[in-house]
Design an enzyme around this catalytic site. Structure first.
Site, PDB file in Angstrom:
ATOM      1  N   GLY A  31       0.796  -1.225   0.000  1.00 34.27           N
ATOM      2  CA  GLY A  31       0.000   0.000   0.000  1.00 34.27           C
ATOM      3  C   GLY A  31       0.825   1.271   0.000  1.00 34.27           C
ATOM      4  O   GLY A  31       2.016   1.244  -0.298  1.00 34.27           O
ATOM      5  N   GLU A  35       3.191   5.540  -8.461  1.00 31.77           N
ATOM      6  CA  GLU A  35       3.139   5.175  -9.871  1.00 31.77           C
ATOM      7  C   GLU A  35       3.855   3.844 -10.166  1.00 31.77           C
ATOM      8  O   GLU A  35       3.492   3.136 -11.110  1.00 31.77           O
ATOM      9  CB  GLU A  35       3.731   6.319 -10.712  1.00 31.77           C
ATOM     10  CG  GLU A  35       3.604   6.169 -12.209  1.00 31.77           C
ATOM     11  CD  GLU A  35       2.164   6.032 -12.722  1.00 31.77           C
ATOM     12  OE1 GLU A  35       1.242   6.557 -12.066  1.00 31.77           O
ATOM     13  OE2 GLU A  35       1.979   5.380 -13.767  1.00 31.77           O
ATOM     14  N   HIS A  37       3.773   1.091  -8.290  1.00 30.49           N
ATOM     15  CA  HIS A  37       2.765   0.051  -8.065  1.00 30.49           C
ATOM     16  C   HIS A  37       1.766   0.015  -9.222  1.00 30.49           C
ATOM     17  O   HIS A  37       1.358  -1.043  -9.673  1.00 30.49           O
ATOM     18  CB  HIS A  37       1.967   0.334  -6.787  1.00 30.49           C
ATOM     19  CG  HIS A  37       2.760   0.312  -5.517  1.00 30.49           C
ATOM     20  ND1 HIS A  37       2.971   1.438  -4.763  1.00 30.49           N
ATOM     21  CD2 HIS A  37       3.385  -0.692  -4.855  1.00 30.49           C
ATOM     22  CE1 HIS A  37       3.668   1.118  -3.674  1.00 30.49           C
ATOM     23  NE2 HIS A  37       3.952  -0.160  -3.712  1.00 30.49           N
ATOM     24  N   GLN A  61       7.530  -9.934   7.943  1.00 30.54           N
ATOM     25  CA  GLN A  61       8.753  -9.576   7.226  1.00 30.54           C
ATOM     26  C   GLN A  61       9.478  -8.377   7.834  1.00 30.54           C
ATOM     27  O   GLN A  61      10.470  -7.912   7.278  1.00 30.54           O
ATOM     28  CB  GLN A  61       8.460  -9.341   5.739  1.00 30.54           C
ATOM     29  CG  GLN A  61       7.659  -8.100   5.437  1.00 30.54           C
ATOM     30  CD  GLN A  61       7.213  -8.076   3.992  1.00 30.54           C
ATOM     31  OE1 GLN A  61       6.437  -8.920   3.546  1.00 30.54           O
ATOM     32  NE2 GLN A  61       7.701  -7.116   3.215  1.00 30.54           N
ATOM     33  N   GLY A 147       8.043  -5.840  -8.950  1.00 25.47           N
ATOM     34  CA  GLY A 147       8.935  -4.788  -9.438  1.00 25.47           C
ATOM     35  C   GLY A 147      10.404  -5.180  -9.278  1.00 25.47           C
ATOM     36  O   GLY A 147      10.769  -5.793  -8.276  1.00 25.47           O
TER      37      GLY A 147
HETATM   38  P1  AMP Z   1       5.770  -2.655  -1.763  1.00 31.23           P
HETATM   39  O1  AMP Z   1       4.431  -2.040  -1.593  1.00 31.23           O
HETATM   40  O2  AMP Z   1       6.914  -1.733  -1.482  1.00 31.23           O
HETATM   41  O3  AMP Z   1       5.896  -3.999  -1.087  1.00 31.23           O
HETATM   42  O4  AMP Z   1       5.912  -2.959  -3.320  1.00 31.23           O
HETATM   43  C1  AMP Z   1       4.939  -3.753  -3.984  1.00 31.23           C
HETATM   44  C2  AMP Z   1       5.440  -4.089  -5.362  1.00 31.23           C
HETATM   45  O5  AMP Z   1       5.700  -2.881  -6.083  1.00 31.23           O
HETATM   46  C3  AMP Z   1       6.760  -4.869  -5.343  1.00 31.23           C
HETATM   47  O6  AMP Z   1       6.729  -5.866  -6.352  1.00 31.23           O
HETATM   48  C4  AMP Z   1       7.767  -3.795  -5.648  1.00 31.23           C
HETATM   49  O7  AMP Z   1       8.944  -4.294  -6.251  1.00 31.23           O
HETATM   50  C5  AMP Z   1       6.997  -2.924  -6.600  1.00 31.23           C
HETATM   51  N1  AMP Z   1       7.590  -1.571  -6.670  1.00 31.23           N
HETATM   52  C6  AMP Z   1       7.896  -0.761  -5.632  1.00 31.23           C
HETATM   53  N2  AMP Z   1       8.486   0.381  -6.064  1.00 31.23           N
HETATM   54  C7  AMP Z   1       8.558   0.276  -7.415  1.00 31.23           C
HETATM   55  C8  AMP Z   1       9.077   1.126  -8.452  1.00 31.23           C
HETATM   56  N3  AMP Z   1       9.639   2.302  -8.191  1.00 31.23           N
HETATM   57  N4  AMP Z   1       8.993   0.687  -9.732  1.00 31.23           N
HETATM   58  C9  AMP Z   1       8.426  -0.525 -10.013  1.00 31.23           C
HETATM   59  N5  AMP Z   1       7.923  -1.357  -9.091  1.00 31.23           N
HETATM   60  C10 AMP Z   1       7.985  -0.972  -7.800  1.00 31.23           C
END
Ligand code: AMP
Length: 293
Positions: A31, A35, A37, A61, A147
């Site tokens: 959450g 952009e 996400h 985690q 990502g």
């Molecule tokens: P998080 O909410 O930080 O756990 O991220 C959720 C998903 O979004 C994960 O697969 C991340 O690798 C991806 N993500 C986070 N930041 C970015 C970014 N700047 N560009 C692309 N994907 C991202």
């Protein structure tokens, strides 16, 4: 958009979509969406006809001294953004919806947690893989999108899916960056204006690695030193690690190639930031937002 915290409702939605002949795409997140996400959602749409997103800050985690309680949350804003981007099912469970009892049996990352963030975050990747396995069993997606910003996580999820025969395709999306190079992250919101300027040392350091590689440098230590030379000039940036590793085993490489992943973790103030580049691609392979915002 269907929104629920109940795993059974999500599974019923997913099974109905598949019975109706649709492919289900899944984007797991914690959450506080940005952009990056939403780009994963776009990519999910290009591989599937029905897209689910989860928002769950997974306690398993986070280490005891990490920022679980302080992790930024804004479900109303996330809901609007997910809806606008065409998410059809938003899964927003609470802790008790996911961990009905203590998670005694967990997924072990094995040697893939021996490098990069692994040694600095004991138990982190076990927590990540355990929750991703559970989410895959709840959502039953055909394809799940991650990502490359979190390259070690993406490599581990790929390996879990291969080693444990999960029937799901994994797609990994290049990092989305601000116009000045800073990788988008929910944690960036915790940076002061000065800290944000210091945080640019990460992408500048990775750029230096790519430049050295382009000029013909093939020595792993020299590549790491190229990054360190830039980052250590920034007094507010405290380096946790800088490594040049094989993109699959995540082990350090003596001689780098096009495919080598150069990754780093840096603390700026209280905020821990990570970033990475694939040497042959450079940051130019990543997406930039037109304007900062
Ligand atoms: P998080 O909410 O930080 O756990 O991220 C959720 C998903 O979004 C994960 O697969 C991340 O690798 C991806 N993500 C986070 N930041 C970015 C970014 N700047 N560009 C692309 N994907 C991202």
């Amino acid at each position: 958009m269907l929104e629920t915290g109940d795993p059974r409702v999500v599974r019923t939605w997913s099974r109905a979509a598949r019975t109706g002949g649709r492919r289900v795409g899944f984007v797991p997140t914690m959450g506080f969406l940005h952009e990056g996400h939403l780009r994963l959602v776009d990519v999910a749409h290009s591989h599937a006809n029905a897209v689910a997103m989860s928002i769950f800050v997974n306690p398993l985690q986070f280490g005891p001294t990490e920022d679980f309680a302080r992790y930024l949350r804004d479900i109303p804003r996330d809901r609007t953004m997910a809806l606008e981007r065409g998410v059809e099912c938003l899964f927003v469970p609470e802790g008790k919806d996911i961990y009905r009892r203590e998670a005694v049996v967990r997924v072990s990352p094995g040697s893939l947690a021996g490098h990069l963030c692994g040694p600095f975050r004991p138990g982190h990747f076990e927590g990540v893989l355990t929750v991703v396995a559970k989410l895959f069993h709840i959502v039953e997606p055909d394809v799940a999108v991650f990502g490359r910003k979190d390259a070690q996580q993406a490599a581990l999820v790929r390996r879990m899916v291969a080693d444990l025969d999960f029937p799901v395709e994994i797609v990994v999306v290049p990092t989305v960056r601000e116009a000045d190079g800073l990788a988008l992250s929910s944690r960036n919101a915790g940076l002061s204006a000065d800290e944000r300027r210091s945080a640019l040392a990460l992408s500048r350091g990775l750029d230096a690695a790519h430049e050295a590689f382009r000029r013909g440098e093939r020595d792993g230590t020299a590549i790491v030193n190229a990054v360190a030379g830039v980052v250590r000039k920034e007094p507010a940036a405290n380096v946790e690690y800088i490594e040049a590793v094989d993109p699959e085993t995540l082990g350090p490489v003596a001689a780098v190639s096009e495919a080598t992943l150069v990754a780093l973790a840096v603390r700026v103030g209280k905020t821990r930031l990570i970033d990475n580049v694939i040497l042959g691609q450079g940051l130019a392979g990543d997406e930039r937002l037109g304007e900062r915002g």
